[in-house]
Scaffold this motif. Structure first.
Motif, PDB file in Angstrom:
ATOM      1  N   ASP A  91       0.882  -1.143   0.020  1.00  0.00           N
ATOM      2  CA  ASP A  91      -0.019   0.091  -0.005  1.00  0.00           C
ATOM      3  C   ASP A  91       0.819   1.368  -0.089  1.00  0.00           C
ATOM      4  N   ALA A  92       1.829   1.267   0.804  1.00  0.00           N
ATOM      5  CA  ALA A  92       2.702   2.383   0.924  1.00  0.00           C
ATOM      6  C   ALA A  92       3.448   2.669  -0.745  1.00  0.00           C
ATOM      7  N   LEU A  93       3.720   1.727  -1.338  1.00  0.00           N
ATOM      8  CA  LEU A  93       4.584   1.727  -2.587  1.00  0.00           C
ATOM      9  C   LEU A  93       3.370   2.447  -3.614  1.00  0.00           C
ATOM     10  N   ARG A  94       2.226   1.895  -3.473  1.00  0.00           N
ATOM     11  CA  ARG A  94       1.077   2.427  -4.441  1.00  0.00           C
ATOM     12  C   ARG A  94       0.786   3.999  -4.125  1.00  0.00           C
ATOM     13  N   THR A  95       0.727   4.175  -2.693  1.00  0.00           N
ATOM     14  CA  THR A  95       0.611   5.550  -2.416  1.00  0.00           C
ATOM     15  C   THR A  95       1.891   6.545  -3.090  1.00  0.00           C
ATOM     16  N   ALA A  96       2.841   6.051  -2.749  1.00  0.00           N
ATOM     17  CA  ALA A  96       4.256   6.820  -3.072  1.00  0.00           C
ATOM     18  C   ALA A  96       4.364   6.917  -4.784  1.00  0.00           C
ATOM     19  N   ALA A  97       3.694   6.002  -5.467  1.00  0.00           N
ATOM     20  CA  ALA A  97       3.695   6.115  -7.036  1.00  0.00           C
ATOM     21  C   ALA A  97       2.653   7.028  -7.364  1.00  0.00           C
ATOM     22  N   GLU A  98       1.705   6.971  -6.630  1.00  0.00           N
ATOM     23  CA  GLU A  98       0.438   7.988  -7.028  1.00  0.00           C
ATOM     24  C   GLU A  98       0.768   9.298  -6.866  1.00  0.00           C
ATOM     25  N   ARG A  99       1.781   9.926  -5.918  1.00  0.00           N
ATOM     26  CA  ARG A  99       2.209  11.250  -5.850  1.00  0.00           C
ATOM     27  C   ARG A  99       3.602  11.373  -6.661  1.00  0.00           C
ATOM     28  N   GLY A 100       3.978  10.333  -7.273  1.00  0.00           N
ATOM     29  CA  GLY A 100       5.100  10.600  -8.368  1.00  0.00           C
ATOM     30  C   GLY A 100       6.593  10.072  -7.977  1.00  0.00           C
ATOM     31  N   ALA A 101       6.461   9.433  -6.774  1.00  0.00           N
ATOM     32  CA  ALA A 101       7.843   8.761  -6.629  1.00  0.00           C
ATOM     33  C   ALA A 101       8.142   7.896  -7.711  1.00  0.00           C
ATOM     34  N   ARG A 102       9.576   7.876  -7.829  1.00  0.00           N
ATOM     35  CA  ARG A 102      10.239   6.809  -8.551  1.00  0.00           C
ATOM     36  C   ARG A 102      10.517   5.426  -7.672  1.00  0.00           C
ATOM     37  N   LEU A 103      10.251   4.327  -8.474  1.00  0.00           N
ATOM     38  CA  LEU A 103      10.124   2.901  -7.714  1.00  0.00           C
ATOM     39  C   LEU A 103      11.311   2.253  -8.491  1.00  0.00           C
ATOM     40  N   ALA A 104      12.409   1.693  -7.657  1.00  0.00           N
ATOM     41  CA  ALA A 104      13.255   0.788  -8.489  1.00  0.00           C
ATOM     42  C   ALA A 104      13.186  -0.574  -7.681  1.00  0.00           C
ATOM     43  N   SER A 105      13.035  -1.689  -8.603  1.00  0.00           N
ATOM     44  CA  SER A 105      13.433  -2.887  -7.807  1.00  0.00           C
ATOM     45  C   SER A 105      14.868  -3.473  -8.076  1.00  0.00           C
ATOM     46  N   VAL A 106      15.356  -4.280  -7.347  1.00  0.00           N
ATOM     47  CA  VAL A 106      16.675  -5.023  -7.298  1.00  0.00           C
ATOM     48  C   VAL A 106      16.119  -6.344  -7.474  1.00  0.00           C
ATOM     49  N   CYS A 107      16.738  -7.303  -8.608  1.00  0.00           N
ATOM     50  CA  CYS A 107      16.519  -8.560  -8.615  1.00  0.00           C
ATOM     51  C   CYS A 107      15.107  -8.928  -8.444  1.00  0.00           C
ATOM     52  N   VAL A 108      14.934  -9.936  -7.155  1.00  0.00           N
ATOM     53  CA  VAL A 108      13.618 -10.464  -7.249  1.00  0.00           C
ATOM     54  C   VAL A 108      12.546  -9.394  -6.389  1.00  0.00           C
ATOM     55  N   GLY A 109      13.142  -8.488  -6.407  1.00  0.00           N
ATOM     56  CA  GLY A 109      12.314  -7.285  -5.580  1.00  0.00           C
ATOM     57  C   GLY A 109      11.214  -6.884  -6.488  1.00  0.00           C
ATOM     58  N   ALA A 110      11.319  -7.407  -7.854  1.00  0.00           N
ATOM     59  CA  ALA A 110      10.271  -7.274  -8.988  1.00  0.00           C
ATOM     60  C   ALA A 110       8.966  -7.843  -8.351  1.00  0.00           C
ATOM     61  N   PHE A 111       8.971  -8.726  -7.817  1.00  0.00           N
ATOM     62  CA  PHE A 111       7.710  -9.556  -7.410  1.00  0.00           C
ATOM     63  C   PHE A 111       7.082  -8.618  -6.601  1.00  0.00           C
ATOM     64  N   THR A 112       7.738  -8.056  -5.361  1.00  0.00           N
ATOM     65  CA  THR A 112       7.066  -7.147  -4.513  1.00  0.00           C
ATOM     66  C   THR A 112       6.358  -5.883  -5.397  1.00  0.00           C
ATOM     67  N   LEU A 113       6.977  -5.330  -6.234  1.00  0.00           N
ATOM     68  CA  LEU A 113       6.486  -4.339  -7.243  1.00  0.00           C
ATOM     69  C   LEU A 113       5.251  -4.737  -8.110  1.00  0.00           C
ATOM     70  N   ALA A 114       5.391  -6.067  -8.714  1.00  0.00           N
ATOM     71  CA  ALA A 114       4.342  -6.579  -9.243  1.00  0.00           C
ATOM     72  C   ALA A 114       3.136  -6.575  -8.723  1.00  0.00           C
ATOM     73  N   ALA A 115       3.070  -7.165  -7.074  1.00  0.00           N
ATOM     74  CA  ALA A 115       2.228  -7.168  -6.297  1.00  0.00           C
ATOM     75  C   ALA A 115       1.226  -5.786  -6.306  1.00  0.00           C
ATOM     76  N   THR A 116       1.757  -4.776  -6.442  1.00  0.00           N
ATOM     77  CA  THR A 116       1.164  -3.417  -6.303  1.00  0.00           C
ATOM     78  C   THR A 116       0.388  -3.249  -7.588  1.00  0.00           C
ATOM     79  N   GLY A 117       0.551  -3.934  -8.653  1.00  0.00           N
ATOM     80  CA  GLY A 117      -0.187  -3.423  -9.919  1.00  0.00           C
ATOM     81  C   GLY A 117       0.474  -2.464 -10.913  1.00  0.00           C
TER      82      GLY A 117
END
Length: 327
Positions: A91-117
Motif C-alpha cells: 500500500d505504501a508503494l502504491r501511495t508513493a507512486a500516485e504522488r510521483g515517486a520513482r520506484l526501482a526494484s533489485v533482482c526479485v524485488g520485482a515480485f513485490t512491485l508486481a504485487a502493487t499492480g
C-alpha cells in the motif's frame, strides 16, 4: 536533494538492502555534497536479514511511513519473495507512486512491485531464473529476462543482484550526468556501463533430453554439430518424413529441429569459448556456423553479447595470473 528510501522487509537480502547506499553514497562523495539523502526503512525499525545471507539484525530510525516523503524508493529482494508481500509495504508503494515517486526494484524485488499492480502493461526484468514465474503470476506484465535493467521513467527494474548496482549507477547518470556517473563508477571500482545483457549469464540446460523418443536423433545431431545439417538429412536419420519430424519435435522437444540445432550450436560455441583458446573462426567452424560472421550474428541473438566479450567474461583459466587490487 533526492530522498532515497530502501525498503527493508524481514527476510531481506542484506547486500541488496545496502547496494543503493554504496552507489548513491559514492555519488555524494563525487559531487562533494549530499545530493542523495539515503534512508533504510522497515515496518518496526528493525529487520532480520535472511538466514544464510548474514542473518544479522538491521536497526533503522526510518519506518515505512517515510516512503510518503521519498523521491526514489528502492525495493530489494527478500528470501521469501515467492510469498505474498506485506500489504502495508504494498500500500505504501502504491501511495508513493500516485504522488510521483520513482520506484526501482533489485533482482526479485520485482515480485513485490508486481504485487502493487504498478508493473501492469510495462516491460520489466528480474533475475532470469525467476522471470518465467513472474510472468506466470502477473500475465499483464511483459517480462524480459535478457537485459540488466529497464527504465520506464517512473518504474525501474533490474535483473540479478549486481545488476542493481548497474541500475543505481544509471539513475545517477540520469540525475547528474554521464561524467558524474563515470566518476562514481570509478570511485566504487565498477565499469560505468557493462556490455551485453542478462542473457549472457543464463545457464541453459544441455540441449540433449532424456525423456523423448527422439533421443537417438538428438544424440546424432549433437555429435554432428560441425556439419551443415539439412532438415531432409535429419529426417532421414530419424527414418521419418520431414512433416513427421517437425510434428514430433514440436510435441516432444517444444521447438523445431532447426531451432534446436541452432541453440545446440550456440551452446557448443559457449563451451568452446569458455574452455579452449581456439580462434573465433575456428569456434565458428567447430560449432557448425561456418563463418565467424554467422557465429557472431546467431550468438548475439541468443546471448545479447559477442563471442569475444563472452570469452573475456567467462573463459576458464587453469593458472590465473596474480592480480593487484587497489582501492
Amino acid at each position: 536533494m533526492v530522498v532515497v528510501t530502501v525498503v527493508a522487509p524481514d527476510d531481506a537480502l542484506g547486500f541488496e538492502v545496502m547496494l543503493a547506499d554504496v552507489v548513491f553514497g559514492a555519488a555524494n562523495a563525487t559531487v562533494d555534497r549530499e545530493h542523495y539523502d539515503i534512508r533504510i526503512a522497515s515496518k518496526s525499525g528493525t529487520a532480520d536479514i535472511a538466514s544464510g545471507r548474514g542473518a544479522v539484525g538491521l536497526h533503522t530510525r526510518w519506518g515505512i511511513e517515510s516512503l510518503a516523503e521519498s523521491d526514489l524508493i528502492v525495493v530489494p529482494g527478500a528470501a521469501g519473495f515467492l510469498h505474498e508481500p506485506d500489504e502495508v509495504i504494498v500500500d505504501a508503494l502504491r501511495t508513493a507512486a500516485e504522488r510521483g515517486a520513482r520506484l526501482a526494484s533489485v533482482c526479485v524485488g520485482a515480485f513485490t512491485l508486481a504485487a502493487t499492480g504498478l508493473l501492469d502493461g510495462h516491460r520489466v526484468t528480474t533475475h532470469w531464473e525467476y522471470a518465467a514465474e513472474l510472468a506466470r503470476r502477473h500475465p499483464r506484465v511483459e517480462v524480459d529476462p535478457s537485459v540488466l535493467y529497464i527504465d520506464n521513467g517512473q518504474i525501474l527494474t533490474s535483473a540479478g543482484v549486481v545488476a542493481g548496482l548497474d541500475l543505481c549507477l544509471h539513475i545517477v547518470r540520469r540525475d547528474l550526468g554521464a561524467a558524474i556517473a563515470a566518476d562514481t563508477a570509478r570511485r566504487i571500482v565498477m565499469p560505468p556501463q557493462r556490455d551485453g545483457g542478462q542473457a549472457q549469464f543464463i545457464t541453459h540446460a544441455e540441449p540433449v533430453r532424456t525423456d523423448t523418443s527422439l533421443r537417438p536423433v538428438l544424440d546424432w545431431m549433437q555429435s554432428n554439430l560441425h556439419r551443415p545439417l539439412t532438415l531432409d538429412e535429419v529426417a532421414a536419420q530419424a527414418a521419418i518424413s520431414v512433416r513427421s519430424l517437425n510434428r514430433r519435435f514440436r510435441r516432444e522437444v517444444g521447438t523445431t529441429p532447426m531451432q534446436w540445432l541452432l541453440r545446440a550450436r550456440v551452446h557448443h560455441a559457449q563451451r568452446l569459448l569458455e574452455t579452449t583458446p581456439l580462434s573465433i573462426d575456428r569456434v565458428a567452424a567447430e560449432a557448425g556456423f561456418g563463418t565467424a560472421t554467422s557465429l557472431r550474428y546467431h550468438f548475439a541473438r541468443q546471448t545479447r553479447t559477442t563471442p569475444q566479450a563472452y570469452r573475456n567474461s567467462f573463459q576458464h583459466r587453469a593458472e590465473p595470473r596474480a592480480a593487484s587490487v587497489a582501492g
